[in-house]
Design an enzyme around this catalytic site. Structure first.
Site, PDB file in Angstrom:
ATOM      1  N   ASN A  85       0.853  -1.191   0.000  1.00 46.23           N
ATOM      2  CA  ASN A  85       0.000   0.000   0.000  1.00 46.23           C
ATOM      3  C   ASN A  85       0.893   1.246   0.000  1.00 46.23           C
ATOM      4  OD1 ASN A  85      -1.939   1.959   0.399  1.00 46.23           O
ATOM      5  ND2 ASN A  85      -2.333   1.437   2.548  1.00 46.23           N
ATOM      6  N   TRP A  86       0.984   1.887  -1.155  1.00 48.26           N
ATOM      7  CA  TRP A  86       1.887   3.056  -1.275  1.00 48.26           C
ATOM      8  C   TRP A  86       1.283   4.319  -0.668  1.00 48.26           C
ATOM      9  CZ3 TRP A  86       4.356   2.961  -6.895  1.00 48.26           C
ATOM     10  CH2 TRP A  86       5.140   1.798  -7.025  1.00 48.26           C
ATOM     11  N   LYS A  87      -0.001   4.272  -0.358  1.00 51.46           N
ATOM     12  CA  LYS A  87      -0.690   5.455   0.182  1.00 51.46           C
ATOM     13  C   LYS A  87      -0.509   6.652  -0.785  1.00 51.46           C
ATOM     14  CE  LYS A  87       0.019   3.389   4.631  1.00 51.46           C
ATOM     15  NZ  LYS A  87       0.071   3.479   6.065  1.00 51.46           N
TER      16      LYS A  87
ATOM     17  N   HIS B 295      -9.576   1.290   5.290  1.00 51.55           N
ATOM     18  CA  HIS B 295      -8.254   1.446   5.909  1.00 51.55           C
ATOM     19  C   HIS B 295      -8.383   2.451   7.058  1.00 51.55           C
ATOM     20  CE1 HIS B 295      -4.078   2.619   6.480  1.00 51.55           C
ATOM     21  NE2 HIS B 295      -3.740   1.496   5.877  1.00 51.55           N
TER      22      HIS B 295
ATOM     23  N   GLU C  92      -6.661   4.858   7.955  1.00 51.06           N
ATOM     24  CA  GLU C  92      -6.446   6.262   7.577  1.00 51.06           C
ATOM     25  C   GLU C  92      -7.713   6.858   6.961  1.00 51.06           C
ATOM     26  OE1 GLU C  92      -2.816   5.615   5.404  1.00 51.06           O
ATOM     27  OE2 GLU C  92      -1.854   5.119   7.301  1.00 51.06           O
TER      28      GLU C  92
ATOM     29  N   GLU D 288      -5.433  -4.954  11.114  1.00 53.57           N
ATOM     30  CA  GLU D 288      -4.439  -3.890  11.204  1.00 53.57           C
ATOM     31  C   GLU D 288      -4.688  -3.064  12.463  1.00 53.57           C
ATOM     32  OE1 GLU D 288      -2.536  -2.855   7.328  1.00 53.57           O
ATOM     33  OE2 GLU D 288      -4.324  -1.615   7.424  1.00 53.57           O
TER      34      GLU D 288
ATOM     35  N   GLY E 270       2.445   2.411  10.800  1.00 53.14           N
ATOM     36  CA  GLY E 270       3.405   3.499  10.608  1.00 53.14           C
ATOM     37  C   GLY E 270       4.116   3.934  11.877  1.00 53.14           C
TER      38      GLY E 270
ATOM     39  N   SER F  43       3.379  -1.909  10.479  1.00 51.11           N
ATOM     40  CA  SER F  43       4.828  -1.946  10.694  1.00 51.11           C
ATOM     41  C   SER F  43       5.462  -3.299  10.369  1.00 51.11           C
ATOM     42  CB  SER F  43       5.160  -1.522  12.127  1.00 51.11           C
ATOM     43  OG  SER F  43       4.772  -0.186  12.342  1.00 51.11           O
TER      44      SER F  43
ATOM     45  N   GLY G 144       4.855   1.575   4.678  1.00 47.57           N
ATOM     46  CA  GLY G 144       6.137   2.270   4.567  1.00 47.57           C
ATOM     47  C   GLY G 144       7.246   1.484   3.872  1.00 47.57           C
TER      48      GLY G 144
END
Ligand code: PGA
Length: 241
Positions: free
Chosen positions: A8-10, A85, A87, A157, A163, A203, A225
């Site tokens: 997941n590159w966000k 997600h 976020e 998650e 992160g 992470s 990340g």
């Protein structure tokens, strides 16, 4: 069976050049099904031996400025869509009800939703992990028919692990996996519960991935990340066993 690794590159990287460089650097081994979720705008100019997925979608079409529907994603060959997600939930006020609408719209198109669930730090500290997961899965799958469930991926998650460099123990993750399997079993039966893939995110790196796959028995991982750092990500892929 291959392990499912979702990158997941966000909202990264900044340019198409950097995106092409990252993808070119990936070396996925044979035991891995790699799904890369870059910003959608980059996908037409990315080439690699991977499948692409979307980080999110909307549940409708028409006068919804800025949104993209599952039908559109399908029409350009995408198969996987991340839903709910943390976020999205925290920064964009996405509720379980919205996640549910997206799930239904994605499944309607026979795409594969990756529904993210997990407790935040306060919920963890007050021992509400299982309650939160039960609610997120119950509401997220509300009205989803039995024949559709086998295609779903559930990503555990914990929000406090995303992160942050903090990560849950394999034992705890395995307990959550068993709990999720039971929830699916109760709602949809043993066959569906066997088929549903359960992955872990938060992470994940080359040092801890083996404990999630072999000790906790997860079907894969969702990587944020580290997936932007070619060398580290290849080390992670190498550690998949
Ligand atoms: P992270 O992100 O690997 O950077 O913690 C995980 C995620 O996107 O959920």
């Amino acid at each position: 069976m291959k392990f499912l690794i979702v990158a997941n590159w966000k909202c990264n990287p900044k340019t198409i050049k950097e995106a092409q460089k990252i993808l070119k650097g990936y070396k996925a081994p044979k035991n891995v099904e790699l799904i890369v979720c870059p910003p959608l705008v980059f996908i037409p100019q990315l080439k690699g031996n991977v499948s692409f997925g979307a980080q999110d979608c909307f549940y409708g079409e028409g006068a919804f400025t800025g949104e993209v529907s599952p039908t559109m994603l399908k029409s350009v060959g995408l198969r996987h869509v991340i839903v709910g997600h943390s976020e999205r939930r925290v920064l964009f006020n996405e509720t379980d009800e919205i996640a549910n609408r997206k799930m239904k719209a994605i499944l309607q198109e026979k795409l594969i939703p990756i529904l993210c669930v997990g407790e935040n730090r306060e919920e963890r500290e007050s021992n509400e992990t299982f309650e939160v997961i039960k609610r997120q899965i119950g509401e997220g799958l509300d009205g989803v028919a039995k024949d559709k469930v086998k295609n779903i991926v559930l990503a555990y998650e914990p929000v406090w692990a995303i992160g942050t460099g903090k990560f849950a123990s394999a034992e705890k993750i395995q307990q959550v996996k068993i709990f999720i399997k039971k929830l699916i079993n109760t709602k949809y039966g043993a066959k569906a519960s066997e088929k549903v893939k359960i992955i872990y995110g938060g992470s994940v790196d080359s040092r801890n991935i083996a404990s999630y796959l072999s000790d906790a028995g997860m079907d894969g991982v969702l990587v944020g990340g580290v997936s932007l750092r070619i060398k580290e990500f290849n080390q992670l892929l190498k550690a998949v066993k």
